[in-house]
Design an enzyme around this catalytic site. Structure first.
Site, PDB file in Angstrom:
ATOM      1  N   ASP A 172       0.851  -1.199   0.000  1.00 11.25           N
ATOM      2  CA  ASP A 172       0.000   0.000   0.000  1.00 11.25           C
ATOM      3  C   ASP A 172       0.883   1.243   0.000  1.00 11.25           C
ATOM      4  O   ASP A 172       2.057   1.192   0.382  1.00 11.25           O
ATOM      5  CB  ASP A 172      -0.973   0.031   1.186  1.00 11.25           C
TER       6      ASP A 172
ATOM      7  N   ASP B 208       8.801   3.716  -0.917  1.00  8.73           N
ATOM      8  CA  ASP B 208       7.951   3.371   0.239  1.00  8.73           C
ATOM      9  C   ASP B 208       6.667   2.722  -0.234  1.00  8.73           C
ATOM     10  O   ASP B 208       5.671   3.377  -0.418  1.00  8.73           O
ATOM     11  CB  ASP B 208       7.679   4.654   1.041  1.00  8.73           C
TER      12      ASP B 208
ATOM     13  N   GLU C 132      -0.044  -0.972   5.899  1.00  4.43           N
ATOM     14  CA  GLU C 132       1.008  -0.380   6.736  1.00  4.43           C
ATOM     15  C   GLU C 132       0.764   1.102   6.943  1.00  4.43           C
ATOM     16  O   GLU C 132       0.909   1.624   8.054  1.00  4.43           O
ATOM     17  CB  GLU C 132       2.390  -0.596   6.096  1.00  4.43           C
TER      18      GLU C 132
ATOM     19  N   HIS D 182     -22.400  35.569  14.525  1.00  5.64           N
ATOM     20  CA  HIS D 182     -21.765  36.863  14.251  1.00  5.64           C
ATOM     21  C   HIS D 182     -20.740  37.121  15.360  1.00  5.64           C
ATOM     22  O   HIS D 182     -21.087  37.106  16.544  1.00  5.64           O
ATOM     23  CB  HIS D 182     -22.841  37.950  14.232  1.00  5.64           C
TER      24      HIS D 182
ATOM     25  N   ARG E  61       5.266  11.021  18.315  1.00  4.84           N
ATOM     26  CA  ARG E  61       6.202   9.932  18.024  1.00  4.84           C
ATOM     27  C   ARG E  61       6.755   9.474  19.365  1.00  4.84           C
ATOM     28  O   ARG E  61       7.128  10.302  20.207  1.00  4.84           O
ATOM     29  CB  ARG E  61       7.340  10.400  17.117  1.00  4.84           C
TER      30      ARG E  61
ATOM     31  N   HIS F 192       6.126   9.920   1.211  1.00  6.04           N
ATOM     32  CA  HIS F 192       4.861  10.581   1.604  1.00  6.04           C
ATOM     33  C   HIS F 192       4.698  11.966   0.966  1.00  6.04           C
ATOM     34  O   HIS F 192       3.740  12.669   1.266  1.00  6.04           O
ATOM     35  CB  HIS F 192       4.720  10.732   3.134  1.00  6.04           C
TER      36      HIS F 192
END
Ligand code: BES
Ligand code: MN
Ligand code: MN
Length: 458
Positions: A87, A118, A152, A212, A327, A426
């Site tokens: 993928d 990738d 993945e 508003h 991460r 990516h």
């Protein structure tokens, strides 16, 4: 007699053509509109294995199929579990690609396409090295079991379930993954650590409709303002993440590891200028490589709310939201962090706002021991394939299955990355160097032989 290594050279251009065929299939796992394409990419790779005479199984899941392919004709020799993913990430923004993402193009020694590095291009090196052995020697030096999945990039959920249910079936001696990068051009690497990840979406609901901002602003709580405050509260001015207990399980780096990272030929100003910035920030007291590889991090991945159109609109929006992620480093527990995060966000969410926190995928960080014989075998194979001994690095990205291989199958993973850090994983214009593709095939072909020398652990 042709050797496997000669065979790989003789068939280099056909290997490239075949890779292009795989890359033409837009197997974007995150996008339901590509569901059939994802399946086609699975079928394509299953056919590759069938043509080589491997025992192939296409395993259906509630998500995307898993392809399992085995050559187990070396009894007594070790078994390598080779993982890859077919993928790919969504290709957008499309207008930034020089050539379309699913029309693979060879240009200045690279192949450009979504999935080039990738991970189709890297995974394919192991398939072609197996072909080189089988078509010349009619055997492999060791047993090889491929596990190629299609989820993945969305967290590997169904693969985890499959592995947990098939522990005996998958019993192997070592896992092999090429889905990372070399340290620099001409500096191949073995990666011994990856960060983990926790990924969230935060949705804030204020008034039942847009208002508003003159009549209501100042008295009605604005979800976009609150979103900014809440996201900012997650990190302090020293780059420390503020979720209570976040660092409890983070092991401080050893002096030895800090020395080794500092000794790598890392060009910090080139690192910044390559991505078009004049400097960076992060956790105080740590170097850039430490911040990327051995310390946790926090990033907002997207945010929305209120007026995005032309000109000014005096509106107090009813909704705002964000996607963000941490991460993680080894030993941090994603579930524990999610619980602490939820509690913290609920405690700072003000009256007039309803919040919803959605927890997407999570995976722990990993380190693999460097003193194993598998590492030495891989280092020799890389030296033979790339002409230089690898350096040892960590990476900041995540490959969720690595911790599952360890927990469920007791396997250490060899992370043998053939990519480059500027391969645009990516991003638009993803590429893979053709030279690295072919060297990867050679290194892989040597790896089977080097692993055979180790014998089996049982
Ligand atoms: N190949 C990458 C992992 C990677 C990224 C290795 C950067 C080395 C450097 C992998 O396909 C990936 O993108 N993983 C995701 C995992 C997530 C979706 C669970 C990641 O790291 O964002
Ligand atoms: Mn990958
Ligand atoms: Mn990826």
């Amino acid at each position: 007699m042709t050797t496997p290594f000669e065979y790989a050279e003789q068939h280099a251009s056909r290997f490239e053509e075949e890779l292009c065929d795989w890359l033409r299939i837009p197997s974007v796992s995150a996008d339901d509109a590509h569901r059939d394409d994802v399946r086609r990419a699975a079928v394509w790779v299953a056919q590759q294995f069938e043509q080589l005479g491997l025992q192939v199984e296409q395993i259906e899941t509630p998500g995307h199929p898993i392809v399992l392919a085995e050559w187990l004709g070396a009894p007594g020799a070790p078994t390598a579990l080779v993982y890859g993913h077919y993928d790919v990430q969504p290709p957008d923004p499309l207008d930034l690609w020089q050539t379309p993402p699913f029309e693979p193009t060879r240009r200045d020694g690279n192949i450009y396409a979504r999935g080039a590095t990738d991970d189709k291009g890297q995974a394919f090196t192991h398939i072609k090295s197996v072909e080189a052995w089988l078509r010349t020697e009619n055997r492999l030096p060791i047993n090889v079991r491929f596990l190629i999945e299609g989820e993945e990039e969305i967290g590997s959920e169904h693969l985890f379930a499959y592995i947990a249910d098939h522990r005996d079936r998958l019993r192997s001696d070592v896992a092999v993954i090429s889905d990372t990068s070399q340290f620099a051009p001409g500096v191949p690497a073995i990666t011994y650590g990856l960060r983990g990840i926790c990924y969230y979406e935060l949705r804030l609901q204020g008034p039942s409709q847009d208002l508003h901002s003159g009549s209501f602003g100042g008295a009605i709580t604005n979800p976009a303002n609150v979103l900014a405050t809440m996201l900012a509260a997650l990190v302090d001015d020293h780059g420390r993440i503020q979720v209570p207990g976040f660092y409890d399980d983070v092991e401080p780096p050893t002096d030895e590891e800090r020395r080794q990272l500092a000794a790598l030929p890392f060009d910090q100003s080139a690192f910044f200028s390559e991505v078009g910035v004049d400097g960076g920030t992060g956790e105080e007291g740590y170097t850039t490589l430490e911040r990327r590889w051995i310390r946790p991090s926090y990033d907002v991945n997207g945010l929305w709310g209120g007026y995005q159109g032309q000109g000014a609109k005096t509106v107090l929006p009813s909704k705002a939201g964000a996607k963000f992620s941490f991460r993680l480093v080894p030993r941090q527990n994603p579930a524990k962090i999610t619980a602490a995060l939820r509690k913290m966000l609920e405690s700072i969410c003000p009256p007039g706002i309803r919040m919803q926190l959605i927890d997407f995928h999570g995976a722990p960080g990993v380190v693999v021991p460097l003193d194993s014989p598998f590492i030495s075998a891989a280092a020799t194979a890389i030296e033979k394939g790339f002409g230089r001994r690898p350096v040892f690095i960590r990476e900041g990205g995540s490959i969720p299955v690595v911790s599952v291989f360890h927990e469920e199958l007791g396997l250490d993973t060899l992370l043998l990355g053939w990519g480059q850090s500027d391969d645009n994983m990516h991003a638009p214009n993803e590429k893979f160097s053709l030279a690295d593709f072919h060297r990867g095939i050679l290194a892989s072909a040597h790896l089977w032989e080097e692993l055979r020398r180790l014998g089996t652990s049982g």
